[in-house]
Every structure is written in structure tokens, then in C-alpha cells.
Design an enzyme around this catalytic site. Structure first.
Site, mmCIF file in Angstrom:
data_model
loop_
_atom_site.group_PDB
_atom_site.id
_atom_site.type_symbol
_atom_site.label_atom_id
_atom_site.label_comp_id
_atom_site.label_asym_id
_atom_site.label_seq_id
_atom_site.Cartn_x
_atom_site.Cartn_y
_atom_site.Cartn_z
ATOM 1 N N GLU A 18 0.847 -1.197 0.000
ATOM 2 C CA GLU A 18 0.000 0.000 0.000
ATOM 3 C C GLU A 18 0.880 1.243 0.000
ATOM 4 O O GLU A 18 1.871 1.303 0.727
ATOM 5 C CB GLU A 18 -0.876 0.003 1.263
ATOM 6 N N ASP A 126 -12.577 7.749 8.929
ATOM 7 C CA ASP A 126 -12.620 8.029 10.372
ATOM 8 C C ASP A 126 -13.363 9.318 10.666
ATOM 9 O O ASP A 126 -13.563 10.138 9.779
ATOM 10 C CB ASP A 126 -11.187 8.142 10.916
HETATM 11 P P1 FAD Z 1 -16.992 -0.104 8.920
HETATM 12 O O1 FAD Z 1 -16.798 -1.464 8.331
HETATM 13 O O2 FAD Z 1 -18.089 0.710 8.431
HETATM 14 O O3 FAD Z 1 -16.907 -0.211 10.454
HETATM 15 C C1 FAD Z 1 -16.767 0.941 11.275
HETATM 16 C C2 FAD Z 1 -17.322 0.656 12.660
HETATM 17 O O4 FAD Z 1 -18.749 0.597 12.609
HETATM 18 C C3 FAD Z 1 -16.870 -0.675 13.261
HETATM 19 O O5 FAD Z 1 -16.744 -0.498 14.643
HETATM 20 C C4 FAD Z 1 -18.014 -1.624 12.942
HETATM 21 O O6 FAD Z 1 -18.104 -2.691 13.865
HETATM 22 C C5 FAD Z 1 -19.198 -0.684 13.029
HETATM 23 N N1 FAD Z 1 -20.308 -1.023 12.131
HETATM 24 C C6 FAD Z 1 -20.207 -1.398 10.847
HETATM 25 N N2 FAD Z 1 -21.439 -1.575 10.325
HETATM 26 C C7 FAD Z 1 -22.323 -1.275 11.285
HETATM 27 C C8 FAD Z 1 -23.748 -1.234 11.360
HETATM 28 N N3 FAD Z 1 -24.501 -1.539 10.298
HETATM 29 N N4 FAD Z 1 -24.318 -0.871 12.540
HETATM 30 C C9 FAD Z 1 -23.555 -0.546 13.609
HETATM 31 N N5 FAD Z 1 -22.209 -0.560 13.593
HETATM 32 C C10 FAD Z 1 -21.605 -0.914 12.452
HETATM 33 N N6 FAD Z 1 -9.175 5.532 5.952
HETATM 34 C C11 FAD Z 1 -9.147 6.509 5.008
HETATM 35 O O7 FAD Z 1 -9.688 7.588 5.235
HETATM 36 N N7 FAD Z 1 -8.530 6.315 3.798
HETATM 37 C C12 FAD Z 1 -7.910 5.151 3.467
HETATM 38 O O8 FAD Z 1 -7.362 5.015 2.371
HETATM 39 C C13 FAD Z 1 -7.933 4.087 4.448
HETATM 40 N N8 FAD Z 1 -7.381 2.889 4.167
HETATM 41 C C14 FAD Z 1 -7.476 1.860 5.093
HETATM 42 C C15 FAD Z 1 -6.961 0.589 4.745
HETATM 43 C C16 FAD Z 1 -7.071 -0.472 5.668
HETATM 44 C C17 FAD Z 1 -6.550 -1.845 5.284
HETATM 45 C C18 FAD Z 1 -7.658 -0.253 6.948
HETATM 46 C C19 FAD Z 1 -7.734 -1.380 7.948
HETATM 47 C C20 FAD Z 1 -8.151 0.993 7.274
HETATM 48 C C21 FAD Z 1 -8.082 2.059 6.350
HETATM 49 N N9 FAD Z 1 -8.599 3.326 6.638
HETATM 50 C C22 FAD Z 1 -8.586 4.326 5.689
HETATM 51 C C23 FAD Z 1 -9.167 3.608 7.970
HETATM 52 C C24 FAD Z 1 -10.672 3.291 8.044
HETATM 53 O O9 FAD Z 1 -11.383 4.252 7.289
HETATM 54 C C25 FAD Z 1 -11.055 3.340 9.535
HETATM 55 O O10 FAD Z 1 -10.468 2.262 10.216
HETATM 56 C C26 FAD Z 1 -12.526 3.472 9.856
HETATM 57 O O11 FAD Z 1 -12.645 3.862 11.222
HETATM 58 C C27 FAD Z 1 -13.359 2.208 9.687
HETATM 59 O O12 FAD Z 1 -13.446 1.857 8.383
HETATM 60 P P2 FAD Z 1 -14.207 0.467 7.976
HETATM 61 O O13 FAD Z 1 -14.246 0.455 6.508
HETATM 62 O O14 FAD Z 1 -13.587 -0.663 8.667
HETATM 63 O O15 FAD Z 1 -15.649 0.788 8.573
#
Ligand code: FAD
Length: 317
Positions: A18, A126
Site C-alpha cells: 500500500e 474516520d
Molecule cells: P466499517 O466497516 O463501516 O466499520 C466501522 C465501525 O462501525 C466498526 O466499529 C463496525 O463494527 C461498526 N459497524 C459497521 N457496520 C455497522 C452497522 N450496520 N451498525 C452498527 N455498527 C456498524 N481511511 C481513510 O480515510 N482512507 C484510506 O485510504 C484508508 N485505508 C485503510 C486501509 C485499511 C486496510 C484499513 C484497515 C483501514 C483504512 N482506513 C482508511 C481507515 C478506516 O477508514 C477506519 O479504520 C474506519 O474507522 C473504519 O473503516 P471500515 O471500513 O472498517 O468501517
């Protein structure tokens, strides 16, 4: 080629990494300088993160402060196209909910499709610094699962405008994030896994993990995922620690912990070079064990520094 096919095609562990878009103003050659040293390891794909805009306050006349929106690291889509063109390797743009209406997302996916990009990593983003929790854009996606669902709909030719005639399906392989040490907002790992499963049920095809430094946590996470009916490839994400600053920054920012043996070794470090030596040695051991356990791919977070990843890869691949 889709990430899922690239992984399945190989019986051995493959490598991916990445990168972050460079700070605004830096030329594409600086970006290539970070990618070139890793190309000898035949990466199957390169992820490019997406950074949303941030708000800063600029001083104006009479002491007024003006709130200005800036994007410090633009260019995700252009970088993906440049990588595919220069290296003939798949690029995986990160697509986030944050700052995008569903209409913006649809248009972004159309751009990616026209460029021949076939993979996306679907993420939520975030909370902004001034906010306690994540606030989606009005008419935007709230969770990564909603974004997955929108992409999956478009893969079936279902756009936002339901009456659209002869809409062409797009064809994206969708990856999502998983958290071996639990996403920090989730009340339990079990609750987090339910939400992860939702992303899979809605169309995600593989998971890439948040960085971790204790392989046991990854193995336990995979086992818990399997118990919850998640049987897709789970790609471990690895990051070598390379500076004194990262010793504090990594646990605080990514809500993860260092195993005691690693933190003991890091405590003895006086310079960034000392940290890098420890980080690389740890990364080699972690990578070798994961490869020996047959993980499909080792995914390295370069965070703008590819040299440490190159040293690890040269011992592992
Ligand atoms: P989700 O899968 O939406 O989860 C977020 C939270 O909400 C979790 O606690 C989950 O349990 C909860 N949740 C999910 N669905 C529901 C629901 N229906 N009801 C209630 N709760 C729910 N950030 C950036 O801005 N840009 C990037 O390029 C980037 N790249 C990343 C790459 C990787 C490999 C990782 C691990 C993270 C990256 N991030 C990036 C950070 C990421 O955006 C954050 O970790 C963010 O807080 C969560 O993203 P997620 O897609 O896991 O969210």
C-alpha cells in the site's frame, strides 16, 4: 485482473503493498522512486489510499479566522492509472464513504471503470478531528457495508436512478477492512465480526487486515471469522516500525498494541536507524511465519517508506 483471481491463481504466498499519495506539490517521479525498489518482488497489486479533505483555520485581517478545506494528499485515481500504465500491475484505489454523497460515489466508480481499474477497497473513513464520531455526508453512505452494497448494485447494472435504461454493469472486485484487534468503536470483537460478515454478505470478496505485530492475534482472528461463517481470503497487513515517532504514533492512531518482546526491543532504541533495524527483523520473522502458515498474500503498509519493506521482502520472497 481482479485481486481475488490474482490470489487464487497462486498456490504460494504473493506480495502486495500500500502506498500513500504524496503531499501536494511532489511530482510523480518521487512516487515511482518509492515503488521501483519493490517491483522486483513481483507484487500482484498496489493499494493507493484515499485522503479526504481536512479543515484548517487561516488567519485573516483583524484577527478573523477563516475555515478552509484542503486536501494534502490528492491524486488517488490518477496515481492508480499511472501505476497500471507504468508497471502493468493492478492498482487498488481506496474508496471511502467520508465526504462522498452516493452520487459522488457512483461518479467516482464510473471514472475508475473507464480507466480500466477493476478493484476497490471499500472503507468508511474516520471521524474528523473536531467530531466525536463519524458523520456521513448527507445522502452518503454511513458504513463501509453501505458502500459495498452500492458497488455491488452497480456491478449488477443497478445505478441510483432506477429507471435508467440499458445501464452497463461495472465489474469491480471489492475488498474490505478487518481488525484482528477489533475496530476501536465496536463494543466487542463479536459485534465487529457481525458487521464484517455484513460486508461479505453484501458483496465483498476478500478482507485485508489492519496492521498487527502479533501473529497470534491474526491466527485467532481468522479462526473467529471462520466460526462466524466468513470463509473468504483474509490478507494480513504488515508494517515495519521505522522511526522513534512511530513507537507512539502507531498504537495511538491504529488502536493496536505491540507484543511485549517487540516493545522491549523498541525501548532500547536511541535512533530511527535502531528502530528500523528492530522493525525489519520483526517484520521478517512475522512474514516468514505467516508465509509458512500458507497465507494467500502478505500486504505491506509502506507509509511512504519502501526501503524497510524491501529489506523484509528480500528475505521472504
Ligand atoms: P466499517 O466497516 O463501516 O466499520 C466501522 C465501525 O462501525 C466498526 O466499529 C463496525 O463494527 C461498526 N459497524 C459497521 N457496520 C455497522 C452497522 N450496520 N451498525 C452498527 N455498527 C456498524 N481511511 C481513510 O480515510 N482512507 C484510506 O485510504 C484508508 N485505508 C485503510 C486501509 C485499511 C486496510 C484499513 C484497515 C483501514 C483504512 N482506513 C482508511 C481507515 C478506516 O477508514 C477506519 O479504520 C474506519 O474507522 C473504519 O473503516 P471500515 O471500513 O472498517 O468501517
Amino acid at each position: 485482473m481482479k485481486v481475488i483471481d490474482a490470489i487464487k491463481e497462486h498456490t504460494d504466498t504473493v506480495l502486495s503493498f500500500e502506498i500513500l499519495p504524496l503531499l501536494k506539490g511532489a511530482g510523480i517521479d518521487s512516487l515511482y522512486a518509492g515503488i521501483d525498489p519493490l517491483m522486483e518482488f513481483n507484487p500482484k497489486y498496489v493499494n493507493v489510499t484515499y485522503q479526504r479533505e481536512e479543515y484548517i483555520y487561516k488567519k485573516r485581517e483583524k484577527g478573523y479566522l477563516e475555515k478552509v478545506s484542503i486536501k494534502k494528499r490528492p491524486g488517488t485515481v490518477g496515481i492508480c492509472a499511472a501505476i497500471m500504465n507504468k508497471y502493468d500491475v493492478e492498482a487498488v484505489p481506496h474508496l471511502i464513504c467520508d465526504g462522498f454523497t452516493k452520487e459522488d460515489t457512483e461518479n467516482a466508480l464510473i471514472d475508475l471503470d473507464f480507466l480500466g481499474i477493476r478493484n476497490v477497497l471499500a472503507l468508511r473513513g474516520d471521524a474528523r478531528k473536531a467530531e466525536n464520531s463519524f458523520v456521513p455526508e448527507e445522502n452518503g453512505n454511513e458504513y463501509a457495508s453501505d458502500l459495498v452494497s452500492q458497488i455491488h448494485d452497480m456491478n449488477k447494472g443497478e445505478y441510483l436512478e432506477k429507471e435508467m435504461k440499458d445501464a452497463s454493469p461495472i465489474n469491480f472486485c471489492i475488498g474490505v477492512a478487518g481488525y484482528p484487534e477489533k475496530h476501536f468503536e465496536a463494543m466487542s470483537l463479536k459485534a465487529d465480526l457481525k458487521n464484517l460478515k455484513r460486508k461479505i454478505d453484501l458483496g465483498a470478496e476478500y478482507i485485508v487486515t489492519q496492521m498487527f505485530f502479533d501473529n497470534q492475534k491474526y491466527f485467532e482472528f481468522v479462526a473467529r471469522c471462520r466460526e462466524h461463517g466468513i470463509d473468504l481470503p483474509i490478507i494480513p497487513g504488515l508494517k515495519p516500525v521505522t522511526s522513534l515517532k512511530q513507537i507512539q504514533f502507531i498504537p495511538r492512531t491504529f488502536h493496536i498494541s505491540f507484543p511485549e518482546a517487540l516493545s522491549d526491543a523498541l525501548e532500547t532504541c536511541k535512533t530511527d536507524a535502531d528502530v528500523t533495524k528492530v522493525g525489519v527483523e520483526w517484520g521478517i520473522e512475522q512474514s516468514k511465519e505467516l508465509r509458512d502458515q500458507g497465507v494467500p498474500c502478505l500486504h505491506y503498509y509502506t507509509m511512504g517508506r519502501s526501503e524497510a519493506v524491501r529489506k523484509i521482502a528480500s528475505e521472504v520472497f
